[in-house]
Design a protein around this motif. Structure first.
Motif, PDB file in Angstrom:
ATOM      1  N   LEU A 131       2.800  49.018  15.364  1.00 16.39           N
ATOM      2  CA  LEU A 131       2.142  48.326  16.474  1.00 16.39           C
ATOM      3  C   LEU A 131       1.798  49.311  17.583  1.00 16.39           C
ATOM      4  O   LEU A 131       0.673  49.325  18.103  1.00 16.39           O
ATOM      5  CB  LEU A 131       3.032  47.205  17.003  1.00 16.39           C
ATOM      6  CG  LEU A 131       3.164  45.994  16.081  1.00 16.39           C
ATOM      7  CD1 LEU A 131       4.320  45.113  16.519  1.00 16.39           C
ATOM      8  CD2 LEU A 131       1.860  45.192  16.048  1.00 16.39           C
ATOM      9  N   ARG A 132       2.757  50.165  17.957  1.00 14.74           N
ATOM     10  CA  ARG A 132       2.484  51.185  18.973  1.00 14.74           C
ATOM     11  C   ARG A 132       1.445  52.183  18.470  1.00 14.74           C
ATOM     12  O   ARG A 132       0.600  52.655  19.236  1.00 14.74           O
ATOM     13  CB  ARG A 132       3.780  51.901  19.357  1.00 14.74           C
ATOM     14  CG  ARG A 132       4.755  51.034  20.154  1.00 14.74           C
ATOM     15  CD  ARG A 132       6.027  51.814  20.459  1.00 14.74           C
ATOM     16  NE  ARG A 132       6.906  51.112  21.376  1.00 14.74           N
ATOM     17  CZ  ARG A 132       7.776  50.177  21.021  1.00 14.74           C
ATOM     18  NH1 ARG A 132       7.869  49.821  19.748  1.00 14.74           N
ATOM     19  NH2 ARG A 132       8.551  49.585  21.921  1.00 14.74           N
ATOM     20  N   GLN A 133       1.514  52.508  17.184  1.00 10.63           N
ATOM     21  CA  GLN A 133       0.520  53.410  16.609  1.00 10.63           C
ATOM     22  C   GLN A 133      -0.875  52.793  16.692  1.00 10.63           C
ATOM     23  O   GLN A 133      -1.870  53.488  16.951  1.00 10.63           O
ATOM     24  CB  GLN A 133       0.886  53.730  15.159  1.00 10.63           C
ATOM     25  CG  GLN A 133       2.155  54.559  15.017  1.00 10.63           C
ATOM     26  CD  GLN A 133       2.691  54.579  13.599  1.00 10.63           C
ATOM     27  OE1 GLN A 133       2.107  53.980  12.690  1.00 10.63           O
ATOM     28  NE2 GLN A 133       3.820  55.251  13.399  1.00 10.63           N
ATOM     29  N   SER A 134      -0.964  51.492  16.491  1.00  9.74           N
ATOM     30  CA  SER A 134      -2.257  50.804  16.593  1.00  9.74           C
ATOM     31  C   SER A 134      -2.820  50.920  18.006  1.00  9.74           C
ATOM     32  O   SER A 134      -4.020  51.170  18.197  1.00  9.74           O
ATOM     33  CB  SER A 134      -2.090  49.332  16.208  1.00  9.74           C
ATOM     34  OG  SER A 134      -1.669  49.190  14.862  1.00  9.74           O
ATOM     35  N   THR A 135      -1.963  50.727  19.014  1.00  6.90           N
ATOM     36  CA  THR A 135      -2.411  50.870  20.395  1.00  6.90           C
ATOM     37  C   THR A 135      -2.885  52.289  20.668  1.00  6.90           C
ATOM     38  O   THR A 135      -3.905  52.508  21.342  1.00  6.90           O
ATOM     39  CB  THR A 135      -1.283  50.493  21.367  1.00  6.90           C
ATOM     40  OG1 THR A 135      -0.898  49.140  21.125  1.00  6.90           O
ATOM     41  CG2 THR A 135      -1.723  50.633  22.810  1.00  6.90           C
ATOM     42  N   THR A 136      -2.159  53.265  20.121  1.00  5.91           N
ATOM     43  CA  THR A 136      -2.558  54.663  20.299  1.00  5.91           C
ATOM     44  C   THR A 136      -3.928  54.925  19.687  1.00  5.91           C
ATOM     45  O   THR A 136      -4.759  55.639  20.270  1.00  5.91           O
ATOM     46  CB  THR A 136      -1.513  55.589  19.671  1.00  5.91           C
ATOM     47  OG1 THR A 136      -0.239  55.347  20.276  1.00  5.91           O
ATOM     48  CG2 THR A 136      -1.881  57.049  19.857  1.00  5.91           C
ATOM     49  N   MET A 137      -4.192  54.339  18.532  1.00  9.64           N
ATOM     50  CA  MET A 137      -5.507  54.511  17.913  1.00  9.64           C
ATOM     51  C   MET A 137      -6.602  53.856  18.748  1.00  9.64           C
ATOM     52  O   MET A 137      -7.726  54.376  18.848  1.00  9.64           O
ATOM     53  CB  MET A 137      -5.497  53.961  16.485  1.00  9.64           C
ATOM     54  CG  MET A 137      -4.716  54.835  15.518  1.00  9.64           C
ATOM     55  SD  MET A 137      -4.886  54.354  13.782  1.00  9.64           S
ATOM     56  CE  MET A 137      -3.800  52.916  13.742  1.00  9.64           C
ATOM     57  N   ALA A 138      -6.283  52.742  19.386  1.00  9.46           N
ATOM     58  CA  ALA A 138      -7.268  52.095  20.268  1.00  9.46           C
ATOM     59  C   ALA A 138      -7.574  52.983  21.474  1.00  9.46           C
ATOM     60  O   ALA A 138      -8.724  53.072  21.925  1.00  9.46           O
ATOM     61  CB  ALA A 138      -6.749  50.730  20.721  1.00  9.46           C
ATOM     62  N   ILE A 139      -6.537  53.651  21.990  1.00  8.56           N
ATOM     63  CA  ILE A 139      -6.738  54.572  23.113  1.00  8.56           C
ATOM     64  C   ILE A 139      -7.601  55.752  22.678  1.00  8.56           C
ATOM     65  O   ILE A 139      -8.514  56.174  23.404  1.00  8.56           O
ATOM     66  CB  ILE A 139      -5.383  55.046  23.657  1.00  8.56           C
ATOM     67  CG1 ILE A 139      -4.634  53.880  24.314  1.00  8.56           C
ATOM     68  CG2 ILE A 139      -5.562  56.194  24.657  1.00  8.56           C
ATOM     69  CD1 ILE A 139      -3.180  54.179  24.616  1.00  8.56           C
TER      70      ILE A 139
END
Length: 207
Positions: free
Chosen positions: A128-136
Protein backbone atom coordinates in the motif's frame (compact mmCIF):
# COMPACT_ATOMS: atom_id res chain seq x y z
CA UNK A 1 -0.60 0.42 -28.04
CA UNK A 2 2.95 0.50 -29.34
CA UNK A 3 5.24 3.50 -28.87
CA UNK A 4 7.44 4.77 -31.66
CA UNK A 5 11.07 5.81 -31.22
CA UNK A 6 10.20 9.48 -30.75
CA UNK A 7 7.76 8.75 -27.94
CA UNK A 8 10.23 6.40 -26.26
CA UNK A 9 12.95 9.05 -26.49
CA UNK A 10 10.64 11.61 -24.90
CA UNK A 11 10.03 9.32 -21.93
CA UNK A 12 13.76 8.74 -21.53
CA UNK A 13 14.34 12.51 -21.59
CA UNK A 14 11.74 13.06 -18.87
CA UNK A 15 13.32 10.32 -16.73
CA UNK A 16 16.83 11.66 -17.29
CA UNK A 17 15.96 15.27 -16.45
CA UNK A 18 13.71 14.71 -13.47
CA UNK A 19 15.19 16.61 -10.53
CA UNK A 20 14.54 17.03 -6.82
CA UNK A 21 13.98 20.79 -6.90
CA UNK A 22 14.60 22.97 -3.82
CA UNK A 23 14.71 26.46 -5.35
CA UNK A 24 11.31 27.77 -6.46
CA UNK A 25 9.82 30.96 -7.77
CA UNK A 26 6.84 32.20 -5.79
CA UNK A 27 4.50 32.79 -8.73
CA UNK A 28 1.45 30.52 -8.74
CA UNK A 29 0.89 27.44 -10.86
CA UNK A 30 -2.07 27.49 -13.21
CA UNK A 31 -5.01 25.58 -11.72
CA UNK A 32 -5.62 23.73 -14.98
CA UNK A 33 -2.07 22.37 -14.80
CA UNK A 34 -2.60 21.23 -11.21
CA UNK A 35 -5.79 19.45 -12.28
CA UNK A 36 -3.85 17.57 -14.95
CA UNK A 37 -1.20 16.60 -12.39
CA UNK A 38 -3.85 15.25 -10.04
CA UNK A 39 -5.26 13.26 -12.94
CA UNK A 40 -1.79 11.91 -13.70
CA UNK A 41 -1.53 10.53 -10.15
CA UNK A 42 -4.72 8.60 -10.83
CA UNK A 43 -2.86 6.74 -13.61
CA UNK A 44 -0.32 5.26 -11.19
CA UNK A 45 -0.38 1.52 -10.48
CA UNK A 46 -1.58 0.30 -7.10
CA UNK A 47 -1.91 -3.05 -5.38
CA UNK A 48 -5.32 -4.55 -6.02
CA UNK A 49 -6.32 -1.18 -7.50
CA UNK A 50 -6.65 0.00 -3.88
CA UNK A 51 -5.46 3.54 -4.73
CA UNK A 52 -4.49 4.22 -1.11
CA UNK A 53 -2.92 7.66 -1.53
CA UNK A 54 -4.62 10.54 0.22
CA UNK A 55 -3.44 14.05 -0.72
CA UNK A 56 -3.92 17.28 1.23
CA UNK A 57 -3.14 20.53 -0.59
CA UNK A 58 -1.67 22.71 2.13
CA UNK A 59 -2.71 26.35 1.80
CA UNK A 60 -3.20 27.33 5.45
CA UNK A 61 -0.31 29.49 6.73
CA UNK A 62 -0.43 27.96 10.22
CA UNK A 63 -0.17 24.43 8.83
CA UNK A 64 2.75 25.44 6.61
CA UNK A 65 4.47 27.02 9.60
CA UNK A 66 3.97 23.83 11.63
CA UNK A 67 5.49 21.75 8.84
CA UNK A 68 8.46 24.10 8.65
CA UNK A 69 8.99 23.90 12.42
CA UNK A 70 8.88 20.10 12.16
CA UNK A 71 11.49 20.22 9.40
CA UNK A 72 13.79 22.57 11.33
CA UNK A 73 13.69 20.35 14.41
CA UNK A 74 14.47 17.21 12.41
CA UNK A 75 17.12 19.01 10.36
CA UNK A 76 19.00 20.08 13.49
CA UNK A 77 18.89 16.53 14.84
CA UNK A 78 20.15 15.16 11.52
CA UNK A 79 23.01 17.68 11.39
CA UNK A 80 24.14 16.53 14.83
CA UNK A 81 24.70 13.03 13.45
CA UNK A 82 27.51 14.26 11.21
CA UNK A 83 30.97 15.30 12.33
CA UNK A 84 33.58 17.84 11.26
CA UNK A 85 33.71 18.60 7.53
CA UNK A 86 30.68 16.47 6.70
CA UNK A 87 28.61 18.40 9.24
CA UNK A 88 29.65 21.65 7.55
CA UNK A 89 28.76 20.18 4.16
CA UNK A 90 25.38 19.01 5.45
CA UNK A 91 24.48 22.43 6.83
CA UNK A 92 25.38 24.01 3.49
CA UNK A 93 22.83 21.89 1.63
CA UNK A 94 19.42 23.32 0.80
CA UNK A 95 17.16 20.46 1.78
CA UNK A 96 13.67 21.89 1.39
CA UNK A 97 11.72 24.36 -0.72
CA UNK A 98 9.24 25.18 2.01
CA UNK A 99 9.78 28.95 1.97
CA UNK A 100 8.91 29.63 -1.67
CA UNK A 101 7.07 26.69 -3.25
CA UNK A 102 3.56 27.91 -4.10
CA UNK A 103 2.04 24.41 -4.05
CA UNK A 104 2.64 22.08 -1.12
CA UNK A 105 1.09 18.63 -0.75
CA UNK A 106 0.98 16.36 2.28
CA UNK A 107 0.62 12.80 1.04
CA UNK A 108 -0.65 9.99 3.24
CA UNK A 109 -1.33 6.28 2.75
CA UNK A 110 -4.60 4.72 3.87
CA UNK A 111 -3.19 1.58 5.46
CA UNK A 112 -6.38 -0.52 5.30
CA UNK A 113 -8.69 0.81 2.60
CA UNK A 114 -11.85 -1.01 1.61
CA UNK A 115 -10.87 -0.43 -2.00
CA UNK A 116 -9.03 -3.37 -3.49
CA UNK A 117 -10.69 -5.82 -1.07
CA UNK A 118 -7.29 -6.84 0.30
CA UNK A 119 -6.10 -8.18 -3.05
CA UNK A 120 -2.31 -8.60 -3.24
CA UNK A 121 -1.49 -7.15 0.15
CA UNK A 122 -2.30 -9.90 2.63
CA UNK A 123 1.32 -11.07 2.97
CA UNK A 124 2.88 -7.75 1.97
CA UNK A 125 0.85 -4.88 3.46
CA UNK A 126 3.72 -2.50 2.62
CA UNK A 127 2.53 -2.67 -0.98
CA UNK A 128 0.00 0.00 0.00
CA UNK A 129 2.80 2.43 0.89
CA UNK A 130 4.66 1.33 -2.23
CA UNK A 131 1.57 2.18 -4.28
CA UNK A 132 1.50 5.69 -2.81
CA UNK A 133 5.19 6.07 -3.61
CA UNK A 134 4.53 5.11 -7.23
CA UNK A 135 1.76 7.71 -7.39
CA UNK A 136 4.21 10.33 -6.13
CA UNK A 137 6.76 9.30 -8.76
CA UNK A 138 4.07 9.51 -11.44
CA UNK A 139 3.29 13.04 -10.23
CA UNK A 140 7.01 13.87 -10.35
CA UNK A 141 7.36 12.83 -13.99
CA UNK A 142 4.15 14.60 -14.98
CA UNK A 143 5.33 17.77 -13.25
CA UNK A 144 8.66 17.63 -15.10
CA UNK A 145 6.84 17.14 -18.40
CA UNK A 146 4.81 20.25 -17.54
CA UNK A 147 8.09 22.16 -16.98
CA UNK A 148 7.49 22.39 -13.24
CA UNK A 149 9.90 21.60 -10.45
CA UNK A 150 9.08 19.21 -7.64
CA UNK A 151 10.90 18.36 -4.45
CA UNK A 152 10.11 15.84 -1.73
CA UNK A 153 10.89 16.82 1.88
CA UNK A 154 12.02 13.74 3.79
CA UNK A 155 13.50 15.35 6.91
CA UNK A 156 10.27 15.24 8.87
CA UNK A 157 8.82 13.34 11.82
CA UNK A 158 5.97 11.20 10.37
CA UNK A 159 4.06 10.97 13.66
CA UNK A 160 4.23 14.74 14.07
CA UNK A 161 2.95 15.23 10.52
CA UNK A 162 -0.04 13.02 11.27
CA UNK A 163 -0.77 15.12 14.35
CA UNK A 164 -0.34 18.42 12.50
CA UNK A 165 -2.94 17.45 9.92
CA UNK A 166 -5.19 15.59 12.38
CA UNK A 167 -5.65 12.74 9.91
CA UNK A 168 -7.55 9.52 10.69
CA UNK A 169 -5.62 6.87 12.61
CA UNK A 170 -5.45 4.61 9.57
CA UNK A 171 -3.63 7.24 7.48
CA UNK A 172 0.17 6.96 7.53
CA UNK A 173 2.33 9.91 6.51
CA UNK A 174 4.26 9.14 3.33
CA UNK A 175 5.68 12.35 1.87
CA UNK A 176 5.57 16.14 1.79
CA UNK A 177 5.88 17.56 -1.70
CA UNK A 178 6.84 21.06 -2.84
CA UNK A 179 5.78 22.01 -6.35
CA UNK A 180 6.19 25.07 -8.54
CA UNK A 181 8.27 26.83 -11.17
CA UNK A 182 11.96 26.20 -10.65
CA UNK A 183 14.04 29.28 -9.84
CA UNK A 184 16.55 28.46 -12.57
CA UNK A 185 16.96 26.12 -15.52
CA UNK A 186 20.29 24.59 -14.46
CA UNK A 187 19.45 20.90 -14.26
CA UNK A 188 22.63 19.87 -12.43
CA UNK A 189 21.42 17.85 -9.40
CA UNK A 190 21.98 19.80 -6.19
CA UNK A 191 23.83 16.97 -4.45
CA UNK A 192 26.14 16.67 -7.45
CA UNK A 193 26.74 20.41 -7.46
CA UNK A 194 27.59 20.28 -3.75
CA UNK A 195 29.90 17.28 -4.19
CA UNK A 196 27.82 15.20 -1.75
CA UNK A 197 27.62 12.03 -3.84
CA UNK A 198 27.57 11.03 -7.49
CA UNK A 199 25.21 8.55 -9.11
CA UNK A 200 26.09 4.87 -9.05
CA UNK A 201 24.86 2.57 -11.81
CA UNK A 202 22.10 0.09 -11.09
CA UNK A 203 23.43 -3.43 -11.47
CA UNK A 204 21.20 -6.45 -11.95
CA UNK A 205 22.79 -9.35 -10.08
CA UNK A 206 22.42 -12.67 -11.82
CA UNK A 207 21.97 -15.81 -9.71
Amino acid sequence: MRFDETQAATLETILRWRRDVRHFRCDPVDEAVLTRLAEAMALAPSVGNARPWRVIRVEDAALRAAVRANFQKCDEAAAADYADEQAVAYRALKLAGLDAAPVQLAVFTHIDPAEGHGLGRRTMPDTLRQSTTMAIHTLWLAARAANLGMGMVSILDPAAMERIFAVPEDWAFTAYVCLGHAEWDDDTPLLHRAGWQENAPTRWEVR
